[in-house]
Design an enzyme around this catalytic site. Structure first.
Site, PDB file in Angstrom:
ATOM      1  N   LYS A 144      35.754  34.213  33.990  1.00  0.00           N
ATOM      2  CA  LYS A 144      36.057  33.120  34.927  1.00  0.00           C
ATOM      3  C   LYS A 144      36.562  33.683  36.252  1.00  0.00           C
ATOM      4  O   LYS A 144      36.938  34.852  36.339  1.00  0.00           O
ATOM      5  CB  LYS A 144      37.084  32.184  34.300  1.00  0.00           C
ATOM      6  N   ARG A 183      48.831  22.069  27.924  1.00  0.00           N
ATOM      7  CA  ARG A 183      47.826  22.001  28.992  1.00  0.00           C
ATOM      8  C   ARG A 183      46.667  21.236  28.363  1.00  0.00           C
ATOM      9  O   ARG A 183      46.841  20.119  27.928  1.00  0.00           O
ATOM     10  CB  ARG A 183      47.486  23.427  29.450  1.00  0.00           C
ATOM     11  N   HIS A 197      45.410  28.302  22.726  1.00  0.00           N
ATOM     12  CA  HIS A 197      45.764  29.268  23.780  1.00  0.00           C
ATOM     13  C   HIS A 197      47.278  29.432  23.800  1.00  0.00           C
ATOM     14  O   HIS A 197      48.009  28.441  23.701  1.00  0.00           O
ATOM     15  CB  HIS A 197      45.250  28.737  25.126  1.00  0.00           C
ATOM     16  N   ARG A 218      39.638  36.598  22.960  1.00  0.00           N
ATOM     17  CA  ARG A 218      39.162  36.190  24.286  1.00  0.00           C
ATOM     18  C   ARG A 218      39.855  37.005  25.381  1.00  0.00           C
ATOM     19  O   ARG A 218      40.676  36.479  26.124  1.00  0.00           O
ATOM     20  CB  ARG A 218      39.444  34.694  24.525  1.00  0.00           C
ATOM     21  N   TYR A 241      53.329  41.449  64.236  1.00  0.00           N
ATOM     22  CA  TYR A 241      53.960  40.173  64.561  1.00  0.00           C
ATOM     23  C   TYR A 241      55.440  40.189  64.203  1.00  0.00           C
ATOM     24  O   TYR A 241      55.824  40.597  63.099  1.00  0.00           O
ATOM     25  CB  TYR A 241      53.282  39.039  63.781  1.00  0.00           C
ATOM     26  N   CYS A 293      48.721  41.314  58.840  1.00  0.00           N
ATOM     27  CA  CYS A 293      48.017  40.345  59.674  1.00  0.00           C
ATOM     28  C   CYS A 293      46.825  39.766  58.917  1.00  0.00           C
ATOM     29  O   CYS A 293      46.559  40.151  57.779  1.00  0.00           O
ATOM     30  CB  CYS A 293      47.528  41.017  60.961  1.00  0.00           C
ATOM     31  N   MET A 294      46.094  38.871  59.560  1.00  0.00           N
ATOM     32  CA  MET A 294      44.964  38.236  58.894  1.00  0.00           C
ATOM     33  C   MET A 294      43.880  39.253  58.525  1.00  0.00           C
ATOM     34  O   MET A 294      43.312  39.214  57.430  1.00  0.00           O
ATOM     35  CB  MET A 294      44.367  37.152  59.794  1.00  0.00           C
ATOM     36  N   ASP A 295      43.616  40.201  59.430  1.00  0.00           N
ATOM     37  CA  ASP A 295      42.487  41.113  59.243  1.00  0.00           C
ATOM     38  C   ASP A 295      42.885  42.587  59.219  1.00  0.00           C
ATOM     39  O   ASP A 295      42.019  43.456  59.168  1.00  0.00           O
ATOM     40  CB  ASP A 295      41.480  40.921  60.394  1.00  0.00           C
TER      41      ASP A 295
HETATM   42  C1  LIG Z   1      41.865  32.956  31.038  1.00  0.00           C
HETATM   43  C2  LIG Z   1      41.839  32.677  29.603  1.00  0.00           C
HETATM   44  C3  LIG Z   1      41.795  33.730  28.667  1.00  0.00           C
HETATM   45  C4  LIG Z   1      41.954  35.186  29.058  1.00  0.00           C
HETATM   46  O1  LIG Z   1      43.292  35.428  29.365  1.00  0.00           O
HETATM   47  P1  LIG Z   1      43.820  36.920  29.697  1.00  0.00           P
HETATM   48  O2  LIG Z   1      45.283  36.788  29.721  1.00  0.00           O
HETATM   49  O3  LIG Z   1      43.251  37.275  31.031  1.00  0.00           O
HETATM   50  O4  LIG Z   1      43.309  37.793  28.623  1.00  0.00           O
HETATM   51  C5  LIG Z   1      41.640  33.400  27.336  1.00  0.00           C
HETATM   52  N1  LIG Z   1      41.559  32.109  26.936  1.00  0.00           N
HETATM   53  C6  LIG Z   1      41.617  31.073  27.802  1.00  0.00           C
HETATM   54  C7  LIG Z   1      41.527  29.672  27.291  1.00  0.00           C
HETATM   55  C8  LIG Z   1      41.768  31.325  29.153  1.00  0.00           C
HETATM   56  O5  LIG Z   1      41.837  30.301  30.011  1.00  0.00           O
END
Ligand SMILES: *Cc1c(COP(=O)(O)O)cnc(C)c1O
Length: 379
Positions: A49, A147, A176, A232, A273, A320-322
């Protein structure tokens, strides 16, 4: 010597061989944990993701597919569709809440949705019915994060419609963790206990998923009892373990630039700045061509350091920005010299974990914020 630099000199190098090695290290680690308790090796669902945590989702996803990942995971349908269009063929799990309007991609691109609310179950079931198909999905249980997910203590009320839908096939059930990266936190064990208690309840309701999964990176490192049938990993896949570990992973991304200007600072003069860096001795300042628009956090000003000529050069004055400025007094630095913002140079190293700790954020945020102007170079 003034080196000629083609294009923007700030680059993120993404080492796909290291990524593959990290994937295999996680697979070996979880296989070992499973073997110790006589279970089959868990599948490694690779989380890509948020543009693969800033590493570039398409190249990373294709590399992980080639490395043997049985499934990838994205935040939303749009991310997953982009991977399909780039040639990813392995199953893709979509973590996010699904709004009613954008479900088409699930079917046209063969994605695996997460069913996390009763309304999502209805919307997906109806959409599958209209197409005359049975949709494979993963059901998410909220065991304490509060969540997404069906509350663990309310499943007898909320899940029967999912079980009864002829158009939904529950392939897996997952949860999770909220505190996996907080060493010794009791809520972590509590969430695992609640997840373990879900099995019998689902069996009663008539849902018998093929797989259970729960572990993010920190849980993978910390507790083999959370590995179940699949894990995961996100962050640890990119070589940034959220907890200390002996798992042999290495950072996939390094961020480098080149000095575009060097100048002398006279005693009492200020830099950038606000002129907040105002030393009373002569200094040599180098200008690095990336800034907060590229994800270089403004809090690094006066706190962070980069590597120049194998030494740590403090970030001085406001970012700075850049651009940002570093103090290279006595380095003999010249225009064109390599600047390592994240990574190794000689015997020195700056990690994204160190950078995050310096400014009070998490490595996840810094990786995700590496900006669009920064070219990703794959090797
Ligand atoms: C982002 C996410 C993960 C991975 O989490 P990490 O801490 O980067 O390993 C696993 N499961 C779900 C549902 C997530 O949103």
């Amino acid at each position: 010597m003034e080196a000629v630099i083609a294009g923007r000199p700030t680059r993120a190098r993404i080492d796909l061989n290291v990524l593959g090695a990290n994937f295999r290290a996680i697979a070996a680690w979880t296989a070992e944990g499973a073997a110790a308790s006589g279970r089959p090796a868990p599948g490694v669902v690779a989380v890509v993701k948020a543009n693969a945590y800033g590493h570039g989702a398409v190249r990373v996803a294709l590399a992980l597919q080639a490395a043997g990942a049985p499934m990838l995971a994205c935040a939303d349908i749009e991310e997953a569709v982009a991977l399909r269009e780039a040639g990813v063929t392995v199953p893709i799990l979509v973590f996010g809440a699904l709004s009613v309007g954008d479900l088409d991609g699930i079917f046209t691109h063969r994605l695996t949705p997460t069913v996390a609310t009763p309304s999502a179950a209805v919307a997906l079931g109806d959409a599958a019915a209209r197409r005359g198909v049975r949709l494979r999905c993963h059901v998410k249980i909220d065991t304490g994060m509060n969540r997404l997910g069906f509350r663990h203590d309310n499943l007898r009320r909320t899940l029967p419609p999912v079980a009864a839908s002829p158009h939904l096939q529950v392939e897996a059930v997952f949860t999770h963790f909220a505190t996996a990266d907080v060493a010794g936190d009791p809520d972590f064990d509590e969430q695992r206990a609640r997840f373990d208690a879900v099995g019998p309840v689902l069996a009663e309701i008539g849902i018998v998923p093929a797989a259970w999964h729960a572990a993010n990176s920190a849980a993978i490192i910390r507790d083999a009892r959370t590995h179940y049938d699949a894990v995961r990993p996100g962050l640890v896949l990119y070589g940034v373990p959220p907890l200390p570990t002996t798992m042999p992973v290495e950072p996939v991304m390094s961020l480098t630039s080149r000095i575009v200007a060097v100048k002398g600072l006279r005693p009492g003069e200020g830099v950038s700045y606000g002129l907040r860096f105002r030393p009373d001795t002569p200094r040599t300042i180098a200008v690095v061509p990336c800034g907060y628009a590229d994800g270089i956090d403004i809090r690094l000003g006066g706190r962070g350091a980069v590597l120049v000529r194998g030494r740590r050069a403090p970030v001085v004055g406001a970012v700075c920005m850049d651009m940002f400025m570093v103090d290279v007094t006595g380095f003999g630095a010249e225009i064109g010299d390599e600047v390592v913002i994240i990574g190794r140079q000689g015997a020195e190293r700056v990690t994204v974990g160190e950078m995050a700790a310096t400014i009070g954020t998490i490595p996840y945020e810094l990786l995700c914020r590496v900006g669009h102007r920064i070219e990703r170079v794959y090797e």
